[in-house]
Design a protein around this motif. Structure first.
Motif, mmCIF file in Angstrom:
data_model
loop_
_atom_site.group_PDB
_atom_site.id
_atom_site.type_symbol
_atom_site.label_atom_id
_atom_site.label_comp_id
_atom_site.label_asym_id
_atom_site.label_seq_id
_atom_site.Cartn_x
_atom_site.Cartn_y
_atom_site.Cartn_z
ATOM 1 N N SER A 105 39.783 58.815 40.513
ATOM 2 C CA SER A 105 40.607 59.737 38.879
ATOM 3 C C SER A 105 42.011 59.316 39.339
ATOM 4 O O SER A 105 42.422 59.577 40.505
ATOM 5 N N LEU A 106 42.475 59.052 38.196
ATOM 6 C CA LEU A 106 43.878 59.013 38.220
ATOM 7 C C LEU A 106 44.705 59.941 37.320
ATOM 8 O O LEU A 106 44.261 59.961 36.094
ATOM 9 N N SER A 107 45.576 60.574 37.643
ATOM 10 C CA SER A 107 46.257 61.554 36.701
ATOM 11 C C SER A 107 47.845 61.024 36.867
ATOM 12 O O SER A 107 48.371 61.057 37.994
ATOM 13 N N GLU A 108 48.646 61.363 35.811
ATOM 14 C CA GLU A 108 49.818 60.926 35.832
ATOM 15 C C GLU A 108 50.954 62.036 35.519
ATOM 16 O O GLU A 108 50.616 62.922 34.755
ATOM 17 N N GLU A 109 52.154 62.117 36.172
ATOM 18 C CA GLU A 109 52.998 63.242 35.737
ATOM 19 C C GLU A 109 54.340 62.403 36.150
ATOM 20 O O GLU A 109 54.801 62.069 37.197
ATOM 21 N N GLY A 110 54.960 62.338 34.918
ATOM 22 C CA GLY A 110 56.249 61.265 34.937
ATOM 23 C C GLY A 110 56.022 59.974 35.598
ATOM 24 O O GLY A 110 55.196 59.457 35.083
ATOM 25 N N ASP A 111 56.692 59.629 36.746
ATOM 26 C CA ASP A 111 56.658 58.416 37.218
ATOM 27 C C ASP A 111 55.581 58.147 38.288
ATOM 28 O O ASP A 111 55.385 57.230 39.024
ATOM 29 N N ARG A 112 54.974 59.287 38.739
ATOM 30 C CA ARG A 112 54.075 59.498 39.679
ATOM 31 C C ARG A 112 52.669 59.474 39.275
ATOM 32 O O ARG A 112 52.270 60.404 38.314
ATOM 33 N N THR A 113 51.941 59.216 40.238
ATOM 34 C CA THR A 113 50.421 59.000 39.938
ATOM 35 C C THR A 113 49.532 59.423 40.963
ATOM 36 O O THR A 113 49.843 59.550 42.107
ATOM 37 N N SER A 114 48.614 60.510 40.678
ATOM 38 C CA SER A 114 47.877 60.954 41.704
ATOM 39 C C SER A 114 46.497 60.205 41.635
ATOM 40 O O SER A 114 45.838 60.262 40.655
ATOM 41 N N LEU A 115 45.938 59.844 42.702
ATOM 42 C CA LEU A 115 44.813 58.905 43.008
ATOM 43 C C LEU A 115 43.980 59.986 43.839
ATOM 44 O O LEU A 115 44.277 60.326 44.940
ATOM 45 N N GLN A 116 42.710 60.247 43.143
ATOM 46 C CA GLN A 116 41.856 61.142 43.897
ATOM 47 C C GLN A 116 40.436 60.250 44.002
ATOM 48 O O GLN A 116 39.954 59.783 43.291
ATOM 49 N N VAL A 117 39.889 60.312 45.172
ATOM 50 C CA VAL A 117 38.620 59.308 45.159
ATOM 51 C C VAL A 117 37.794 60.414 46.023
ATOM 52 O O VAL A 117 37.887 61.339 46.824
ATOM 53 N N GLU A 118 36.683 60.616 45.268
ATOM 54 C CA GLU A 118 35.433 61.531 45.756
ATOM 55 C C GLU A 118 34.249 60.602 45.961
ATOM 56 O O GLU A 118 33.722 59.949 45.232
ATOM 57 N N ILE A 119 33.552 60.826 47.229
ATOM 58 C CA ILE A 119 32.769 60.166 47.716
ATOM 59 C C ILE A 119 31.515 61.151 47.908
ATOM 60 O O ILE A 119 31.816 62.200 48.554
ATOM 61 N N LYS A 120 30.270 60.767 47.658
ATOM 62 C CA LYS A 120 29.059 61.483 47.679
ATOM 63 C C LYS A 120 28.029 60.616 48.620
ATOM 64 O O LYS A 120 27.805 59.468 48.012
ATOM 65 N N THR A 121 27.718 60.939 49.986
ATOM 66 C CA THR A 121 27.071 59.765 50.685
ATOM 67 C C THR A 121 26.179 60.601 51.975
ATOM 68 O O THR A 121 26.519 61.877 51.996
ATOM 69 N N HIS A 122 25.458 59.864 52.424
ATOM 70 C CA HIS A 122 24.732 60.133 53.518
ATOM 71 C C HIS A 122 25.352 60.426 54.688
ATOM 72 O O HIS A 122 26.490 59.792 55.107
ATOM 73 N N GLY A 123 25.374 61.691 55.635
ATOM 74 C CA GLY A 123 26.229 61.866 56.772
ATOM 75 C C GLY A 123 26.416 60.656 57.390
ATOM 76 O O GLY A 123 27.583 60.749 58.350
ATOM 77 N N ASP A 124 25.381 59.994 57.889
ATOM 78 C CA ASP A 124 25.663 58.815 58.726
ATOM 79 C C ASP A 124 26.834 57.707 58.240
ATOM 80 O O ASP A 124 27.334 57.195 59.170
ATOM 81 N N PHE A 125 27.353 57.845 57.069
ATOM 82 C CA PHE A 125 28.281 57.241 56.566
ATOM 83 C C PHE A 125 29.814 57.894 56.387
ATOM 84 O O PHE A 125 31.035 57.141 56.326
ATOM 85 N N VAL A 126 29.638 58.955 56.929
ATOM 86 C CA VAL A 126 30.819 59.786 56.847
ATOM 87 C C VAL A 126 32.021 59.233 57.826
ATOM 88 O O VAL A 126 33.254 59.051 57.234
ATOM 89 N N PRO A 127 31.617 58.923 59.062
ATOM 90 C CA PRO A 127 32.808 58.447 59.936
ATOM 91 C C PRO A 127 33.454 57.112 59.411
ATOM 92 O O PRO A 127 34.716 57.064 59.404
ATOM 93 N N MET A 128 32.858 56.112 58.569
ATOM 94 C CA MET A 128 33.105 54.984 58.209
ATOM 95 C C MET A 128 34.247 55.402 56.985
ATOM 96 O O MET A 128 35.496 54.847 56.915
ATOM 97 N N PHE A 129 33.972 56.300 56.232
ATOM 98 C CA PHE A 129 34.909 56.766 54.999
ATOM 99 C C PHE A 129 36.069 57.723 55.642
ATOM 100 O O PHE A 129 37.144 57.437 55.107
#
Length: 145
Positions: A105-129
């Motif tokens: 998700s991207l949101s913009e305030e003025g010249d600045r953008t906030s990038l948010q990433v949300e991952i839903k995954t099995h616990g085995d992949f948490v260290p990789m992320f």
């Protein structure tokens, strides 16, 4: 499934950040945090499939559930791809990976953008992320600014 969230502020307009995320050349640069030779095949188009591949490691295929140009991406992983290009949905690894989602998700305030990433995954992949996303976000920021 575990839920992981990452966020970074970027001194660039949303359109620039979006392009950094989805352009084939810049994607190959920031995704190195996860896989050194990764690239994608397909289009960033809602309702289509896209493949994320690395010739040395294989890859994954995802369904693009949501694409709101410049604002949001939701991808759901549906199969694992071997180094030989064979897709599979059966076995221990695919059983844990399939269903993993990535939401951007991207949101913009003025010249600045906030990038948010949300991952839903099995616990085995948490260290990789957990090791990959902080580096990937730094790279996305540097490429966008």
């Amino acid at each position: 499934m575990e839920s992981l969230k990452y966020e970074i502020g970027i001194n660039a307009p949303k359109a620039v950040v979006w392009n950094t995320l989805t352009d084939a050349q810049t994607y190959q640069k920031w995704v190195k945090a996860f896989s050194p030779n990764s690239y994608f095949e397909g289009e960033w188009k809602q309702g289509t499939f896209i493949k994320f591949l690395d010739p040395e490691m294989g890859g994954t295929k995802a369904f693009l559930e949501t694409i709101e140009l410049g604002d949001r991406i939701l991808a759901r992983h549906v199969s694992i791809i071997s180094k030989d290009g064979e897709e599979t949905t059966e076995g221990e690894m695919p059983g844990k990976w399939i269903g993993t989602t990535e939401a951007y998700s991207l949101s913009e305030e003025g010249d600045r953008t906030s990038l948010q990433v949300e991952i839903k995954t099995h616990g085995d992949f948490v260290p990789m992320f957990e090791s990959g996303w902080p580096e990937a976000l730094k790279s996305i920021k540097a490429l966008s600014e």
